[in-house]
Design an enzyme around this catalytic site. Structure first.
Site, short mmCIF file in Angstrom:
data_model
loop_
_atom_site.label_atom_id
_atom_site.label_comp_id
_atom_site.label_asym_id
_atom_site.label_seq_id
_atom_site.Cartn_x
_atom_site.Cartn_y
_atom_site.Cartn_z
N CYS A 87 15.92 -25.33 7.45
CA CYS A 87 14.58 -24.92 7.88
C CYS A 87 14.64 -24.04 9.13
O CYS A 87 15.10 -24.50 10.18
CB CYS A 87 13.73 -26.16 8.14
SG CYS A 87 12.20 -25.87 9.03
N CYS A 90 12.97 -25.53 12.15
CA CYS A 90 13.74 -26.64 12.74
C CYS A 90 14.86 -26.11 13.63
O CYS A 90 15.12 -26.66 14.72
CB CYS A 90 14.33 -27.52 11.64
SG CYS A 90 13.09 -28.32 10.60
#
Length: 529
Positions: A87, A90
């Site tokens: 991600c 993230c």
């Protein structure tokens, strides 16, 4: 000639095929190595050419260690980030989360043992059920709560696990935590590094730093009691008696006020009738939340770090040091008629609520060795001082053999000659063992009463000492300048007179709520609350 040419051609083709096979094999090995390194780099320290090693402060969890690690950690609270390594958001968020983790985790943590900062990679198949359990529907998601409650988490029950909705930056995470705990954690806390060595501790003016640590230790002791569900039918009276002791004699006025508020409301928070004949905890989750709102030492505590009691390593000194300073401070503030009460109250409190099992048992054995009751403040203060030196003597040997002591703060017999030359007779301390020290007990008590009774709060009046931590110390000054007789004997009567009206109202309220209270001891007064 034709046969020879064909032989050379076949030999050449065989060599090329062999070379291609070798290269292909090495290429596949290289790809596997890159893939392995890529996977493990998410969970280990990474060193890039020309850079310093990067330490991953966030603790990696997965479905195999999630419950066990969170149940065993000594931290009071935990943060769990659910994320996916693929991600982009993230990855971009990681530096912010690492800033928070660096404060609480790792070898150089500013606030070790307070909050465990962790993460779970939901992109790993092994963690699928774990992420589903917490209804993770986007990345990243941060959850907060007592560590053991994560293991017992259930969607269908009311849970103490909270979703952190304000997580964009490290500062905003810390603000969210501060709102939950009433604390004051900050990224700037890294500046609170203890530069004191043993030689500095021997400066009598350094005890001024312990005023901060006494409040910190008081908060931490009561927080541990609540978190570990230690108030039960057999320990309820002991808890109340210690509350009474600190209401009357704690050196911090705001700790006296906070503990008085808890004491007045304790029957509502922990009704005695629900404990009759049971070993269950008396405090419901609602009661715990209400008790924390009373903020036993005010809204600025806990600050999450130590000053006088900070060791050179995260696992040395700290809470145990702060608790000893608190006990010594209480011992010189009690009146003669309260000495036996203070002794039994302290012994029972340590026996019931101090979570280091060996330490608790050793202290209990020293309490049991006392054969006659104390009649004077001096007797109890000197007994506690003797007990502390016995503990230091035992730990000297253990830490020397195991190498677990603090190299900058080795255990010593207290007080050392540098602080109190008159505490030693001339022939004392030939070989540095306690059995060979000839203590002048009158001088020792005079030192204890002055050091823990007068010096600790009154040095804040020295303007030179206020320069270092001006803002914080000035706030503490107001709380410490009003103390008990041991600190300001000439002003005790005036202080009691000023508190008269407050005490009258408090007494009326207290009596109306103590129908079920069964105390073994009653304190002489609640002066200077």
């Amino acid at each position: 000639m034709y046969a020879f040419t064909m032989f050379l051609l076949l030999l050449l083709l065989s060599f090329e095929a062999s070379s291609f096979s070798s290269v292909s094999f090495r290429s596949r090995s290289l790809l596997r190595a890159i893939n392995t390194n890529t996977h493990t780099s998410r969970n280990t320290n990474i060193t890039i050419a020309g850079d310093q090693p990067h330490f991953d402060y966030v603790v990696d969890l997965n479905s195999t260690n999630f419950d066990a690690l969170l149940q065993k950690t000594p931290a009071h609270f935990a943060i769990v980030e659910f994320y996916a390594h693929w991600c982009p958001a993230c990855r971009n968020y990681k530096p912010q989360y690492e800033k928070v983790a660096k404060i609480f985790n790792g070898p150089n943590a500013v606030h070790p043992g307070m909050i465990l900062v962790t993460k779970v990679d939901c992109a790993e198949k092994i963690n699928t059920n774990l992420c589903d359990k917490f209804s993770v529907d986007r990345f990243p998601m941060l959850f907060w709560g007592p560590p053991s409650h994560f293991a017992s988490f259930s969607k269908t029950e009311n849970s103490t696990i909270l979703y952190i909705d304000d997580r964009k930056t490290a500062d905003r995470i810390l603000n969210w935590i501060n709102n939950q705990l009433g604390s004051s954690y900050s990224l700037d806390d890294e500046r609170h590094v203890n530069k004191l060595g043993r030689s500095d501790i021997l400066d009598p003016k350094q005890i001024v730093r312990a005023a901060h640590d006494i409040e910190e230790a008081t908060y931490m002791a009561f927080d541990l009691i609540l978190e570990l569900k230690m108030i039960k039918s057999k320990t309820r009276a002991s808890f109340i008696e210690f509350l009474q002791l600190i209401v009357a004699h704690h050196p911090s006025r705001r700790c006296r006020k906070g503990s008085a508020n808890i004491l007045v409301n304790f029957d509502d928070l922990c009704p005695s009738e629900i404990l009759s004949g049971t070993e269950q905890e008396c405090m419901t989750s609602r009661g715990k939340s209400t008790m924390r709102k009373f903020q036993i030492c005010g809204s600025e505590v806990p600050r999450g770090y130590w000053k006088f009691c900070r060791g050179s390593r995260n696992d040395t000194r700290g809470f145990s040091c702060g608790l000893w300073v608190l006990l010594h401070s209480l011992s010189v503030r009690i009146e003669n008629g309260e000495s036996q009460m203070a002794f039994t109250t302290t012994c029972e409190f340590i026996h019931n609520f101090f979570i280091c099992d060996d330490c608790r048992q050793h202290f209990h054995d020293m309490c049991l060795s006392v054969s006659s009751p104390f009649k004077r403040t001096r007797d109890y203060a000197l007994w506690l001082w003797t007990a502390h030196n016995k503990v230091n003597k035992r730990l000297m040997k253990e830490e020397a053999s195991l190498g677990t002591g603090d190299p900058k703060f080795p255990k010593i017999f207290w007080p050392p000659k540098q602080l109190c030359p008159s505490c030693y007779f001339v022939r004392s301390h030939k070989n540095g063992t306690d059995s060979q020290i000839d203590w002048n007990l009158d001088e020792v008590f005079r030192f204890l009463a002055n050091y823990y009774g007068n010096t600790l709060p009154t040095l804040y009046k020295d303007k030179e000492l206020l320069v270092v931590d001006a803002g914080e110390n000035k706030a503490v000054v107001e709380e410490l300048e009003s103390s008990t007789d041991a600190a300001f004997p000439l002003g005790a009567a005036f202080a009691i007179a000023l508190a008269g009206c407050t005490l009258g109202a408090l007494a009326c309220l207290w009596r109306s709520r103590q129908k079920n209270w069964k105390y073994i001891y009653q304190l002489h007064s609640l002066k200077n609350i």
